[in-house]
Design a protein around this motif. Structure first.
Motif, short mmCIF file in Angstrom:
data_model
loop_
_atom_site.label_atom_id
_atom_site.label_comp_id
_atom_site.label_asym_id
_atom_site.label_seq_id
_atom_site.Cartn_x
_atom_site.Cartn_y
_atom_site.Cartn_z
N ARG A 57 8.93 -2.18 15.40
CA ARG A 57 8.66 -1.68 14.05
C ARG A 57 9.90 -1.77 13.17
O ARG A 57 9.80 -2.18 12.00
N ASP A 58 11.06 -1.42 13.73
CA ASP A 58 12.29 -1.48 12.94
C ASP A 58 12.59 -2.90 12.48
O ASP A 58 13.05 -3.13 11.35
N LEU A 59 12.34 -3.88 13.36
CA LEU A 59 12.56 -5.28 12.98
C LEU A 59 11.59 -5.69 11.88
O LEU A 59 11.96 -6.36 10.91
N LEU A 60 10.33 -5.29 12.02
CA LEU A 60 9.33 -5.68 11.04
C LEU A 60 9.62 -5.09 9.66
O LEU A 60 9.28 -5.71 8.64
N THR A 61 10.22 -3.92 9.61
CA THR A 61 10.52 -3.32 8.31
C THR A 61 11.54 -4.15 7.52
O THR A 61 11.67 -3.97 6.31
N GLU A 62 12.25 -5.05 8.22
CA GLU A 62 13.21 -5.92 7.53
C GLU A 62 12.54 -7.11 6.86
O GLU A 62 13.17 -7.82 6.07
N GLY A 63 11.28 -7.36 7.19
CA GLY A 63 10.61 -8.57 6.73
C GLY A 63 9.78 -8.40 5.48
O GLY A 63 9.31 -7.31 5.16
N ASP A 64 9.59 -9.52 4.78
CA ASP A 64 8.72 -9.57 3.61
C ASP A 64 7.37 -10.21 3.95
O ASP A 64 6.36 -9.94 3.30
N LEU B 29 2.89 3.89 18.21
CA LEU B 29 3.24 3.90 16.79
C LEU B 29 2.18 4.58 15.93
O LEU B 29 2.33 4.66 14.71
N GLU B 30 1.11 5.03 16.57
CA GLU B 30 0.01 5.71 15.88
C GLU B 30 -0.60 4.84 14.78
O GLU B 30 -0.98 5.29 13.71
N THR B 31 -0.66 3.53 15.09
CA THR B 31 -1.35 2.59 14.21
C THR B 31 -2.85 2.88 14.24
O THR B 31 -3.41 3.17 15.30
N GLU B 32 -3.50 2.81 13.10
CA GLU B 32 -4.94 3.08 13.08
C GLU B 32 -5.67 2.03 13.91
O GLU B 32 -5.49 0.82 13.71
N VAL B 33 -6.47 2.49 14.83
CA VAL B 33 -7.26 1.60 15.69
C VAL B 33 -8.73 1.82 15.34
O VAL B 33 -9.35 2.79 15.80
N ASP B 34 -9.29 0.94 14.53
CA ASP B 34 -10.71 1.05 14.20
C ASP B 34 -11.54 0.35 15.27
O ASP B 34 -11.01 -0.20 16.25
N ASP B 35 -12.86 0.38 15.09
CA ASP B 35 -13.73 -0.20 16.12
C ASP B 35 -13.51 -1.69 16.28
O ASP B 35 -13.64 -2.24 17.37
N ARG B 36 -13.13 -2.38 15.19
CA ARG B 36 -12.90 -3.83 15.25
C ARG B 36 -11.70 -4.16 16.12
O ARG B 36 -11.77 -5.01 17.01
#
Length: 346
Positions: free
Chosen positions: A8-15, A146-153
């Motif tokens: 997650r920390d690495l991804l926050t650096e990206g656009d 990371l408590e990412t939302e996990v929907d049925d899809r």
């Protein structure tokens, strides 16, 4: 700190994030790409894309993409070349540029998440666990932590991928797969899971599997079969899975010509055989091969084979002779030991 938070920390650096699937992506790769995209969205990356190369030809793969509406783009090498600093590149379910993908060798990769054996991984972030049964298991761990939302899809995609990659938890499954499945179970769409598990099968797939059954050659506990030329690449692993259940057979290799390459699929339940190593050693000088101990694949460009003859039937015969000889040599089996099932019955 753990892998999920490091990612997650690495991804926050990206656009922007480009997720590259391996050639002819399977459910494990597709579901993992979908999950990584969700994590990236939570990290603030608005521009995300999933690229693939090859074909999505297996009926279950097509059903996964269509029923879950996974947005894919055909691979374009310009997207991964000369990227801006904020343009991140990720591999899921594969790990090395140029190996089972169309990414140019030497391309810098930011994220690698994979469960296939490899000792050549170079990336800013890498989570490589050859001891788990599916890459989707790792991504399930991430979205959970990371408590990412996990929907049925997303839950349906990840659960189906884990089930498919482990053959219903019978091949390479670990406690991690059961834990991930338990987490995903309540959110998954049962009706979609049933549809994904039993999609319509094309007549070409049935024909290729029938050819594999008819053309089988048995060498003690090893079975080899050539399906000739087929348009259905994914019929080969399906045929290998089916023939691996034949009584007395511990290791199965099925191969055929698909387009301008030779495709092989290997399966084993024999603890003395590592089909990933067999395919790598037998064909790495001519193409690429490898995978897990129990299941693996290889791809060899037709190249020089096609120069021998313009007669397709002769080409199939030449491919069969060369591939069979290489496999038998790597397995230390004498060709005279082989016989068809029908001959054994005579």
């Amino acid at each position: 700190m753990n892998a999920a938070t490091d990612l997650r920390d690495l991804l926050t650096e990206g656009d922007e994030l480009t997720i590259v699937c391996h050639n002819n992506p399977d459910p494990d790769c597709l579901a993992s790409a979908l999950a990584l995209g969700r994590i990236a969205a939570d990290a603030g990356i608005d521009e995300r894309r999933i690229l693939y190369s090859g074909d999505i030809s297996h009926q279950q793969n097509r059903a996964l993409v269509n029923l879950l509406e996974i947005e894919l783009q055909e691979f374009d090498p310009d997207i991964v070349r000369d990227r801006e600093p904020g343009s991140l590149l990720a591999f899921v379910d594969h790990s090395v540029p140029g190996v089972n993908n169309q990414v140019p060798d030497g391309t810098l990769v930011d994220v690698v998440i994979d469960h296939h054996p490899s000792d050549e991984i170079e990336a800013r972030f890498q989570d490589h666990r050859a001891d788990v049964g599916a890459t989707a298991t790792i991504l399930t761990e991430y979205v959970r932590e990371l408590e990412t939302e996990v929907d049925d899809r997303l839950a349906t995609a990840l659960l189906f991928a884990i089930r498919r990659e482990t053959l219903g938890f019978l091949r390479g499954a670990t406690a991690a797969e059961y834990g991930a499945a338990g987490f995903l179970h309540e959110q998954a769409d049962r009706d979609l899971l049933r549809q994904l598990s039993s999609p319509a099968v094309s007549s070409a797939t049935v024909d290729a599997i029938a050819d594999a059954i008819e053309n089988r050659q048995v060498y003690g506990p090893v079975l080899l079969s050539n399906v000739g030329r087929t348009s259905e690449r994914d019929a080969l692993p399906q045929a290998a899975d089916y023939l691996a259940t034949l009584e007395g057979v511990g290791t199965t290799f099925v191969f055929g010509i698909v387009g301008d390459s030779i495709q092989l699929s290997g399966r084993t339940t024999d603890s003395r055989v590592n089909v990933g190593d067999v395919l790598h050693e037998a064909f790495d000088d001519a193409g690429s091969g490898g995978g897990h101990r129990e299941m693996a694949g290889a791809e060899i460009p037709l190249g020089i084979f096609a120069d021998y003859t313009s007669n397709d039937r002769h080409l199939v015969d030449i491919v069969e002779q060369v591939v069979t000889a290489r496999l038998l040599a790597e397995l230390n089996i004498e060709a005279e030991q082989g016989d068809t099932e029908e001959s054994e019955a005579d």
